[in-house]
Design a protein around this motif. Structure first.
Motif, short mmCIF file in Angstrom:
data_model
loop_
_atom_site.label_atom_id
_atom_site.label_comp_id
_atom_site.label_asym_id
_atom_site.label_seq_id
_atom_site.Cartn_x
_atom_site.Cartn_y
_atom_site.Cartn_z
N GLU A 43 -31.80 -17.55 -1.31
CA GLU A 43 -31.37 -18.95 -1.21
C GLU A 43 -31.97 -19.85 -2.30
OE1 GLU A 43 -34.71 -20.09 2.20
OE2 GLU A 43 -32.59 -20.02 2.73
N LYS A 44 -33.07 -19.43 -2.90
CA LYS A 44 -33.71 -20.23 -3.96
C LYS A 44 -33.31 -19.76 -5.36
CE LYS A 44 -37.68 -21.29 -1.08
NZ LYS A 44 -37.73 -20.32 0.00
N GLY A 45 -32.29 -18.91 -5.42
CA GLY A 45 -31.86 -18.37 -6.70
C GLY A 45 -30.92 -19.30 -7.45
N THR A 46 -30.51 -18.84 -8.62
CA THR A 46 -29.56 -19.57 -9.46
C THR A 46 -28.18 -19.50 -8.84
OG1 THR A 46 -30.84 -18.93 -11.41
CG2 THR A 46 -28.58 -19.66 -11.79
N THR A 47 -27.47 -20.61 -8.86
CA THR A 47 -26.08 -20.61 -8.39
C THR A 47 -25.15 -20.56 -9.58
OG1 THR A 47 -26.04 -23.02 -8.31
CG2 THR A 47 -26.58 -21.88 -6.26
N PHE A 48 -24.02 -19.91 -9.40
CA PHE A 48 -23.02 -19.77 -10.44
C PHE A 48 -21.65 -20.13 -9.89
CE2 PHE A 48 -26.10 -16.41 -11.66
CZ PHE A 48 -26.31 -16.72 -12.98
N SER A 49 -20.79 -20.60 -10.77
CA SER A 49 -19.36 -20.60 -10.46
C SER A 49 -18.91 -19.15 -10.62
CB SER A 49 -18.59 -21.50 -11.43
OG SER A 49 -18.66 -20.95 -12.75
N SER A 50 -17.70 -18.83 -10.22
CA SER A 50 -17.20 -17.46 -10.39
C SER A 50 -17.12 -17.10 -11.87
CB SER A 50 -15.85 -17.29 -9.71
OG SER A 50 -15.99 -17.41 -8.31
N VAL A 51 -16.67 -18.03 -12.70
CA VAL A 51 -16.60 -17.78 -14.14
C VAL A 51 -18.02 -17.62 -14.71
CG1 VAL A 51 -15.92 -18.74 -16.37
CG2 VAL A 51 -14.35 -18.88 -14.42
N GLY A 52 -18.94 -18.45 -14.26
CA GLY A 52 -20.33 -18.34 -14.70
C GLY A 52 -20.94 -17.01 -14.30
N PHE A 53 -20.61 -16.53 -13.11
CA PHE A 53 -21.11 -15.22 -12.67
C PHE A 53 -20.51 -14.10 -13.51
CE2 PHE A 53 -21.06 -11.60 -9.53
CZ PHE A 53 -22.41 -11.34 -9.60
N SER A 54 -19.24 -14.23 -13.89
CA SER A 54 -18.64 -13.20 -14.75
C SER A 54 -19.34 -13.19 -16.11
CB SER A 54 -17.13 -13.40 -14.90
OG SER A 54 -16.82 -14.52 -15.68
N ASP A 55 -19.71 -14.36 -16.63
CA ASP A 55 -20.48 -14.43 -17.88
C ASP A 55 -21.84 -13.75 -17.72
OD1 ASP A 55 -18.43 -15.85 -19.13
OD2 ASP A 55 -19.37 -17.81 -18.77
N TYR A 56 -22.48 -13.98 -16.58
CA TYR A 56 -23.76 -13.35 -16.27
C TYR A 56 -23.62 -11.82 -16.28
CZ TYR A 56 -27.78 -12.01 -13.32
OH TYR A 56 -28.91 -11.43 -12.80
N LEU A 57 -22.56 -11.31 -15.66
CA LEU A 57 -22.31 -9.87 -15.64
C LEU A 57 -22.10 -9.33 -17.06
CD1 LEU A 57 -19.91 -9.60 -12.57
CD2 LEU A 57 -22.29 -8.81 -12.68
N GLN A 58 -21.35 -10.08 -17.87
CA GLN A 58 -21.10 -9.65 -19.25
C GLN A 58 -22.41 -9.58 -20.04
OE1 GLN A 58 -17.83 -8.82 -20.79
NE2 GLN A 58 -19.48 -7.81 -21.91
N LYS A 59 -23.27 -10.58 -19.86
CA LYS A 59 -24.57 -10.58 -20.55
C LYS A 59 -25.42 -9.38 -20.13
CE LYS A 59 -24.72 -15.51 -21.39
NZ LYS A 59 -25.17 -16.80 -20.89
N LYS A 60 -25.38 -9.06 -18.84
CA LYS A 60 -26.13 -7.90 -18.35
C LYS A 60 -25.58 -6.62 -18.98
CE LYS A 60 -29.21 -9.59 -15.59
NZ LYS A 60 -30.62 -9.45 -15.95
N MET A 61 -24.27 -6.50 -19.08
CA MET A 61 -23.68 -5.31 -19.70
C MET A 61 -24.03 -5.24 -21.18
SD MET A 61 -19.98 -4.79 -17.84
CE MET A 61 -19.37 -6.44 -18.12
N ASN A 62 -24.00 -6.40 -21.86
CA ASN A 62 -24.34 -6.44 -23.29
C ASN A 62 -25.80 -6.13 -23.56
OD1 ASN A 62 -21.69 -7.18 -23.74
ND2 ASN A 62 -22.14 -9.32 -24.16
N SER A 63 -26.66 -6.38 -22.56
CA SER A 63 -28.10 -6.17 -22.74
C SER A 63 -28.48 -4.69 -22.71
CB SER A 63 -28.88 -6.91 -21.65
OG SER A 63 -28.78 -6.22 -20.41
N GLY A 64 -27.54 -3.85 -22.32
CA GLY A 64 -27.82 -2.42 -22.26
C GLY A 64 -28.46 -1.98 -20.95
N ALA A 65 -28.45 -2.85 -19.96
CA ALA A 65 -29.00 -2.47 -18.66
C ALA A 65 -28.26 -1.25 -18.12
CB ALA A 65 -28.89 -3.64 -17.68
N LYS A 66 -29.02 -0.26 -17.68
CA LYS A 66 -28.39 0.95 -17.15
C LYS A 66 -27.91 0.72 -15.72
CE LYS A 66 -29.16 5.81 -16.24
NZ LYS A 66 -30.10 6.89 -16.13
#
Length: 157
Positions: free
Chosen positions: A75-98
């Motif tokens: 509940e104390k985490g970052t909130t995202f719009s759906s588009v913002g969350f998709s950007d977050y996912l893309q950044k995670k994929m670009n970071s090379g996270a396994k």
């Protein structure tokens, strides 16, 4: 990249489970996704709130590898719009996270050890939802995020 969702306790509502299964299947067309359920702790009535969080925390941490990125649904985490969350996912994929491991904790949240291990926290809403409903909401948002990244018509702006 792989995504894992760890949850405490099974979903006992058949209608919710059916929807979770549907979105899990849809999500499998975009990414390797695993939903892993940690069984409820036995004799929970004999435990204090902090003892329950500690026991759940031990079970959560035991499921992680050294290369997993741990993100808590909190509940104390970052909130995202759906588009913002998709950007977050893309950044995670670009970071090379396994593997990114998202965790829905028990009714009292997470132990201090789990918070210390986490690389991030996400809040789905300022409102409180049942843990079973959060599973559905989060998996649907993962699916929505990937359809946004692929410019598919599921999400409307």
């Amino acid at each position: 990249m792989n995504i894992k969702l760890l949850t405490i306790g099974k979903t006992d509502n058949k209608a919710l489970q059916s929807l979770i299964d549907d979105y899990t299947k849809r999500l499998s067309f975009y990414i390797k996704f695993d939903l892993e359920i940690i069984p409820d702790i036995k004799n929970i009535k004999n435990l204090s709130e902090s003892q329950q969080k500690e026991k759940e925390g031990e079970l959560i941490l035991a499921k992680l590898t050294s290369t997993d990125q741990l993100i808590l649904l909190d509940e104390k985490g970052t909130t995202f719009s759906s588009v913002g969350f998709s950007d977050y996912l893309q950044k995670k994929m670009n970071s090379g996270a396994k593997t990114i491991v998202f965790v829905i904790g028990g009714p009292y949240g997470f132990s201090d050890e789990v918070y210390q291990k986490a690389q991030g926290k996400i809040s789905l809403s300022l409102m409180t939802f049942s843990h079973q409903m959060v599973r559905l909401f989060f998996i649907e948002q993962l699916y929505r995020g990937f359809t946004i990244l692929k410019n598919e018509p599921y999400h409307h702006q």
